[in-house]
Write an enzyme that holds these catalytic residues in place. Sequence first.
Site, short mmCIF file in Angstrom:
data_model
loop_
_atom_site.label_atom_id
_atom_site.label_comp_id
_atom_site.label_asym_id
_atom_site.label_seq_id
_atom_site.Cartn_x
_atom_site.Cartn_y
_atom_site.Cartn_z
N GLU A 145 59.54 -12.11 53.61
CA GLU A 145 59.93 -10.96 52.77
C GLU A 145 58.95 -10.82 51.61
O GLU A 145 58.47 -11.80 51.07
CB GLU A 145 61.39 -11.09 52.28
CG GLU A 145 61.70 -12.30 51.42
CD GLU A 145 61.45 -12.07 49.95
OE1 GLU A 145 61.24 -10.91 49.57
OE2 GLU A 145 61.45 -13.07 49.20
N LEU A 246 47.31 -6.66 36.77
CA LEU A 246 46.36 -7.09 35.74
C LEU A 246 46.96 -6.81 34.37
O LEU A 246 46.24 -6.49 33.43
CB LEU A 246 45.02 -6.38 35.92
CG LEU A 246 44.15 -6.88 37.08
CD1 LEU A 246 42.85 -6.10 37.18
CD2 LEU A 246 43.84 -8.39 36.94
N GLY A 249 50.20 -10.84 29.56
CA GLY A 249 51.50 -11.03 28.92
C GLY A 249 51.76 -12.49 28.63
O GLY A 249 50.81 -13.28 28.51
N CYS A 256 60.08 -16.44 42.73
CA CYS A 256 59.06 -16.58 43.79
C CYS A 256 57.74 -17.17 43.32
O CYS A 256 57.29 -18.17 43.87
CB CYS A 256 58.80 -15.22 44.43
SG CYS A 256 60.15 -14.70 45.47
C1 UDX Z 1 57.30 -11.32 43.63
C2 UDX Z 1 56.38 -10.61 44.63
O1 UDX Z 1 55.80 -9.47 44.00
C3 UDX Z 1 57.14 -10.24 45.87
O2 UDX Z 1 56.25 -9.66 46.82
C4 UDX Z 1 57.78 -11.49 46.47
O3 UDX Z 1 58.56 -11.18 47.59
C5 UDX Z 1 58.67 -12.17 45.44
O4 UDX Z 1 57.88 -12.46 44.26
P1 UDX Z 1 59.21 -10.64 41.91
O5 UDX Z 1 59.39 -12.10 41.66
O6 UDX Z 1 60.42 -9.79 42.08
O7 UDX Z 1 58.31 -10.41 43.22
O8 UDX Z 1 58.41 -10.06 40.66
P2 UDX Z 1 57.06 -9.28 40.35
O9 UDX Z 1 57.35 -7.89 40.01
O10 UDX Z 1 56.03 -9.52 41.38
O11 UDX Z 1 56.66 -10.02 38.96
C6 UDX Z 1 56.58 -11.44 38.90
C7 UDX Z 1 56.25 -11.89 37.50
O12 UDX Z 1 54.91 -11.57 37.17
C8 UDX Z 1 57.11 -11.27 36.38
O13 UDX Z 1 57.47 -12.29 35.47
C9 UDX Z 1 56.20 -10.25 35.74
O14 UDX Z 1 56.51 -10.05 34.38
C10 UDX Z 1 54.86 -10.93 35.90
N1 UDX Z 1 53.71 -10.00 35.92
C11 UDX Z 1 53.57 -9.11 36.94
C12 UDX Z 1 52.74 -10.08 34.92
O15 UDX Z 1 52.84 -10.90 33.99
N2 UDX Z 1 51.67 -9.24 34.99
C13 UDX Z 1 51.50 -8.34 35.99
O16 UDX Z 1 50.47 -7.62 35.98
C14 UDX Z 1 52.48 -8.26 36.99
#
Ligand code: UDX
Length: 436
Positions: A145, A246, A249, A256
Amino acid sequence: MSEQLQPVGVIGVGWVGLVTAACFAELGHQVVARDILPEKVEALSRGEVAIHEPGLEELLRRNAERINFTTDMDELLEGARLLFVCVDTPPTYSGDADLSRVRSVVQELPEGSDHVLVMKSTVPAGTGESIRRDKPDLAYVSCPEFLKEGTAVEDFMHPDRVVIGSDSGDEAAADAVAELYRPLGGEILRSDVASAEMIKLASNAFLATKISFINEIANVCEEVGADVGEVAKGMGLDERIGTAFLRAGIGYGGSCFPKDVSALKMLAGNTGYHFQLLTAVIEVNELQKRRVVGKLEKHLGSLIGKRIALLGLAFKPDTDDMREASSLVLSARLQGEGAEVVAYDPVAAERASGLLSSVEMASSAMEALEGADAAVLVTEWREFAELDWAAAAERMARPLLVDGRNFLEPQPLVDAGFEYEGIGRTVSSPRPAPAP
Ligand code: UDX
C-alpha cells in the site's frame, strides 16, 4: 477469475484495512473484513469509526450493506478467497519489522487452503518467499500500500501506480488482484514478489531521504542567509529532481517513514550490508526535531519556567495519528529544559493527551497562546493560517514564533510584532533581545 474470487476478504481493520474494505465496497464488491478485536468489530458493525480519515466514515456508511465485519476466521475463509492482509508490522526494539501478526494470520489458515494471500502490510523483502515455503498450497501476491494518511481514500481511488508481485505458479492470482484495481486507472506494475516488497521499502526510504536532505540544506541556508523555499523551488524545476517532498521542517514522523527506513536498514544489515545513507537519514531526522530548542534559546536564553505553546501535535495535518510525531520528542525536550508546555491540536488532542500527560491541553490555538513566551507551529493545520495573529501577539507574553513547517507568511507576522523563526528561511525579524 475475478468473478470466481469474489467477494474480497480483508484481514485486520486498522487504518489500511478499513480504507481497503471501504474502497473495494465503493467499487461494488462484497467485502468480508475480519479483525481479532471484538470491540473494534462491534463498533464498526454499529457504524462507529474511531479513525480520523477524511471521507472514510461516509464511504463506510454508504456501503454498510456490502461490508460484513467479523471476528470469525472461518466466516472470512468461507466468504472470500482473495484475502488482503492489512495487519500491523510495527518496529521491534532492534528496528526490524515485527512480523508476529502476519505470522499468526498465516498460521490460522488451514493446511491445503487454496486462498490467495494478498500482502498489503509492509514486510521485509523475503517474507513472501518464506510464507510460500510454509504454506505451499496458498497462492501469494504482494500488493504494497502507498496510501497517505489524510488522503487515503483519494489515493486508493486514484493511485499513481499499483504494484503487484507474484512468483511462478501464482500468476492467475496476481491477474485477479490486477482485475480488482484495473477500474482505478493507475499504472499496474507486475513484478516478482521480492521486488514488489523492495519497491515499497525503497520508495518510503527515498522519500524520507529527500526530507532529511532538504532539512540539512535548510540548516545550511540558515548559516549562509539563503532561503530553503527558493532553493527547493529552483532544484525542483529540474525534472530529474521534482518539487514534491522538498518541504523543510522539523522532521518526518508517522507510522510509515520511521518504521520503513529502519526496517530497510535492518534488512540490509541482516544480510551483512551496512546501508550508510539510511543511518544518516535517521540521525538527521532526530536532530531536526531538537533544533527547535536551540532556536527558542537563541531568543529566550534559558527555557526554565518559560511557557511554550505547541500548535499542532499530530505528525501531519488531517489526521489524529500521533505515531512518531515530532511533537512527542519536542515536548519532552522542552520539558527537559525546564519549560512549561501547553498544546493545542484541533483533532489529535484526545489521542495525544494519553501520551503527553504532563502537557497542558488547550481547547483553542488562542487559549494555548495566552501568556506564552513563545509558540512553535508543529503541524500545519489550515486553521493556523487563518488565526488572528495580530490578536495573538497581544495575548502572548512574548510574541515569538518558531514556524516548524514554514507554513506562515513571515512578513505579516513580523509586521504584527512577532519575532519569527522558520526552518532555513531568511526573515528580517527585529534583533533578538539579549538573553537574560
Ligand atoms: C507515507 C507515504 O507517503 C505513503 O506512500 C506510505 O504508504 C505511508 O507513508 P504518510 O505517513 O501518511 O505516508 O505521510 P506523508 O504525507 O508521506 O508524510 C510523512 C511525513 O513527512 C510527515 O511527518 C510530513 O510532515 C513529513 N514531510 C513530508 C516533510 O517533512 N516534508 C515533505 O516535503 C513531505
